[in-house]
Design a protein around this motif. Sequence first.
Motif, PDB file in Angstrom:
ATOM      1  N   MET A   1     -42.825  -2.247 116.513  1.00  0.00           N
ATOM      2  CA  MET A   1     -41.948  -1.234 115.931  1.00  0.00           C
ATOM      3  C   MET A   1     -42.011  -1.221 114.410  1.00  0.00           C
ATOM      4  N   ARG A   2     -42.617  -2.241 113.840  1.00  0.00           N
ATOM      5  CA  ARG A   2     -42.604  -2.363 112.387  1.00  0.00           C
ATOM      6  C   ARG A   2     -43.320  -1.203 111.697  1.00  0.00           C
ATOM      7  N   ASN A   3     -44.225  -0.521 112.398  1.00  0.00           N
ATOM      8  CA  ASN A   3     -44.964   0.561 111.768  1.00  0.00           C
ATOM      9  C   ASN A   3     -44.381   1.935 112.089  1.00  0.00           C
ATOM     10  N   GLU A   4     -43.201   1.965 112.681  1.00  0.00           N
ATOM     11  CA  GLU A   4     -42.630   3.229 113.103  1.00  0.00           C
ATOM     12  C   GLU A   4     -41.399   3.607 112.292  1.00  0.00           C
ATOM     13  N   LYS A   5     -40.998   4.873 112.460  1.00  0.00           N
ATOM     14  CA  LYS A   5     -39.859   5.419 111.731  1.00  0.00           C
ATOM     15  C   LYS A   5     -38.663   5.549 112.665  1.00  0.00           C
ATOM     16  N   ALA A   6     -37.458   5.351 112.093  1.00  0.00           N
ATOM     17  CA  ALA A   6     -36.238   5.403 112.896  1.00  0.00           C
ATOM     18  C   ALA A   6     -35.153   6.180 112.169  1.00  0.00           C
ATOM     19  N   VAL A   7     -34.239   6.740 112.958  1.00  0.00           N
ATOM     20  CA  VAL A   7     -33.059   7.424 112.441  1.00  0.00           C
ATOM     21  C   VAL A   7     -31.827   6.686 112.931  1.00  0.00           C
ATOM     22  N   VAL A   8     -30.926   6.358 112.019  1.00  0.00           N
ATOM     23  CA  VAL A   8     -29.669   5.705 112.373  1.00  0.00           C
ATOM     24  C   VAL A   8     -28.543   6.720 112.299  1.00  0.00           C
ATOM     25  N   VAL A   9     -27.794   6.857 113.394  1.00  0.00           N
ATOM     26  CA  VAL A   9     -26.581   7.676 113.374  1.00  0.00           C
ATOM     27  C   VAL A   9     -25.550   6.871 112.592  1.00  0.00           C
ATOM     28  N   PHE A  10     -25.165   7.387 111.432  1.00  0.00           N
ATOM     29  CA  PHE A  10     -24.502   6.548 110.438  1.00  0.00           C
ATOM     30  C   PHE A  10     -23.170   7.123 109.966  1.00  0.00           C
ATOM     31  N   SER A  11     -22.128   6.290 110.020  1.00  0.00           N
ATOM     32  CA  SER A  11     -20.799   6.727 109.583  1.00  0.00           C
ATOM     33  C   SER A  11     -20.259   5.929 108.403  1.00  0.00           C
ATOM     34  N   GLY A  12     -20.960   4.838 108.056  1.00  0.00           N
ATOM     35  CA  GLY A  12     -20.444   3.965 107.008  1.00  0.00           C
ATOM     36  C   GLY A  12     -19.443   2.948 107.513  1.00  0.00           C
ATOM     37  N   GLY A  13     -19.270   2.887 108.831  1.00  0.00           N
ATOM     38  CA  GLY A  13     -18.366   1.908 109.423  1.00  0.00           C
ATOM     39  C   GLY A  13     -19.053   0.586 109.708  1.00  0.00           C
ATOM     40  N   GLN A  14     -18.281  -0.378 110.197  1.00  0.00           N
ATOM     41  CA  GLN A  14     -18.825  -1.704 110.489  1.00  0.00           C
ATOM     42  C   GLN A  14     -20.001  -1.635 111.455  1.00  0.00           C
ATOM     43  N   ASP A  15     -19.836  -0.931 112.545  1.00  0.00           N
ATOM     44  CA  ASP A  15     -20.853  -0.932 113.592  1.00  0.00           C
ATOM     45  C   ASP A  15     -22.131  -0.235 113.152  1.00  0.00           C
ATOM     46  N   SER A  16     -22.008   0.968 112.591  1.00  0.00           N
ATOM     47  CA  SER A  16     -23.223   1.700 112.215  1.00  0.00           C
ATOM     48  C   SER A  16     -23.930   1.047 111.032  1.00  0.00           C
ATOM     49  N   THR A  17     -23.173   0.388 110.149  1.00  0.00           N
ATOM     50  CA  THR A  17     -23.808  -0.312 109.026  1.00  0.00           C
ATOM     51  C   THR A  17     -24.551  -1.546 109.526  1.00  0.00           C
TER      52      THR A  17
ATOM     53  N   ILE B   1     -33.662   5.535 122.358  1.00  0.00           N
ATOM     54  CA  ILE B   1     -32.348   5.325 121.765  1.00  0.00           C
ATOM     55  C   ILE B   1     -32.012   3.846 121.856  1.00  0.00           C
ATOM     56  N   HIS B   2     -31.802   3.222 120.704  1.00  0.00           N
ATOM     57  CA  HIS B   2     -31.480   1.795 120.647  1.00  0.00           C
ATOM     58  C   HIS B   2     -29.974   1.611 120.441  1.00  0.00           C
ATOM     59  N   THR B   3     -29.401   0.671 121.163  1.00  0.00           N
ATOM     60  CA  THR B   3     -27.967   0.362 121.042  1.00  0.00           C
ATOM     61  C   THR B   3     -27.805  -1.146 120.835  1.00  0.00           C
ATOM     62  N   PRO B   4     -28.057  -1.627 119.620  1.00  0.00           N
ATOM     63  CA  PRO B   4     -28.047  -3.080 119.380  1.00  0.00           C
ATOM     64  C   PRO B   4     -26.715  -3.760 119.677  1.00  0.00           C
ATOM     65  N   LEU B   5     -25.630  -2.999 119.687  1.00  0.00           N
ATOM     66  CA  LEU B   5     -24.298  -3.596 119.861  1.00  0.00           C
ATOM     67  C   LEU B   5     -23.728  -3.387 121.257  1.00  0.00           C
ATOM     68  N   MET B   6     -24.492  -2.761 122.141  1.00  0.00           N
ATOM     69  CA  MET B   6     -23.930  -2.330 123.419  1.00  0.00           C
ATOM     70  C   MET B   6     -23.212  -3.446 124.170  1.00  0.00           C
ATOM     71  N   TRP B   7     -23.776  -4.636 124.199  1.00  0.00           N
ATOM     72  CA  TRP B   7     -23.196  -5.719 124.992  1.00  0.00           C
ATOM     73  C   TRP B   7     -22.597  -6.825 124.122  1.00  0.00           C
ATOM     74  N   LEU B   8     -22.295  -6.496 122.873  1.00  0.00           N
ATOM     75  CA  LEU B   8     -21.668  -7.467 121.971  1.00  0.00           C
ATOM     76  C   LEU B   8     -20.186  -7.148 121.824  1.00  0.00           C
ATOM     77  N   ASN B   9     -19.349  -8.195 121.840  1.00  0.00           N
ATOM     78  CA  ASN B   9     -17.953  -7.966 121.460  1.00  0.00           C
ATOM     79  C   ASN B   9     -17.871  -7.975 119.935  1.00  0.00           C
ATOM     80  N   LYS B  10     -16.680  -7.722 119.397  1.00  0.00           N
ATOM     81  CA  LYS B  10     -16.571  -7.595 117.941  1.00  0.00           C
ATOM     82  C   LYS B  10     -16.899  -8.903 117.225  1.00  0.00           C
ATOM     83  N   ALA B  11     -16.559 -10.025 117.813  1.00  0.00           N
ATOM     84  CA  ALA B  11     -16.903 -11.308 117.190  1.00  0.00           C
ATOM     85  C   ALA B  11     -18.425 -11.455 117.106  1.00  0.00           C
ATOM     86  N   GLU B  12     -19.110 -11.058 118.169  1.00  0.00           N
ATOM     87  CA  GLU B  12     -20.569 -11.152 118.181  1.00  0.00           C
ATOM     88  C   GLU B  12     -21.209 -10.145 117.232  1.00  0.00           C
ATOM     89  N   THR B  13     -20.536  -9.021 117.020  1.00  0.00           N
ATOM     90  CA  THR B  13     -21.039  -8.057 116.036  1.00  0.00           C
ATOM     91  C   THR B  13     -20.949  -8.633 114.633  1.00  0.00           C
TER      92      THR B  13
END
Length: 222
Positions: A1-17, A155-167
Amino acid sequence: MRNEKAVVVFSGGQDSTTCLLWALKQFKEVATVTFDYGQRHHEEITCAREIAEELGVSFHVLDMTLINQLSANALTRKDIEVKAGENGELPSTFVPGRNHLFLSFAAVYAQAIGARHIITGVCETDFSGYPDCRDSFVKSLNVTLNLAMDEQFVIHTPLMWLNKAETWKLADQLGSLEFIRAKTLTCYHGVRGDGCGECPACQLRKKGLDDYLTEKQGGSTI
């Protein structure tokens, strides 16, 4: 994935940042897309822009204020009280169709700039019961978008199975715990950093941070 481009849905909140910082480790080029959906605190967009500029990534705002005309909810109407859901009901902050629309428009934007990967901070571990934060929804929409646009989006969801402490732990592993704590805006009342301390978003954020710091200081792992 290092050579590819990505778009982040971004709100400036804890999770999206946290997701943005994660994406910067995973992809060669990262762009952000933020949505103006008539949210009661325009500070959210200002915060997102400032973080994107500081991290050196592109920032693009899409006008989605039509949502505000279709749905009455506490995130777009100041006359509706912010409160958690009771007796199985959704919280007053639920915006029907928001993530569906955001991810769909993010895919259109991704196609326009030649990106195949889309990252979102949705999570169904520590969440408010929003149906459009569920893993089954994201997987279903991913298939639909690929069929609708004849693309191979992921579509990547890095936080899907993390609780807030794990985030918070992930933020720390990315070397950015204090950055996220000080500069992001999660609060439903538009207060950056640790927020108002009273709304459901601030309470969830604080509990996760307290739990993580307790575990970290105790030498344990979450």
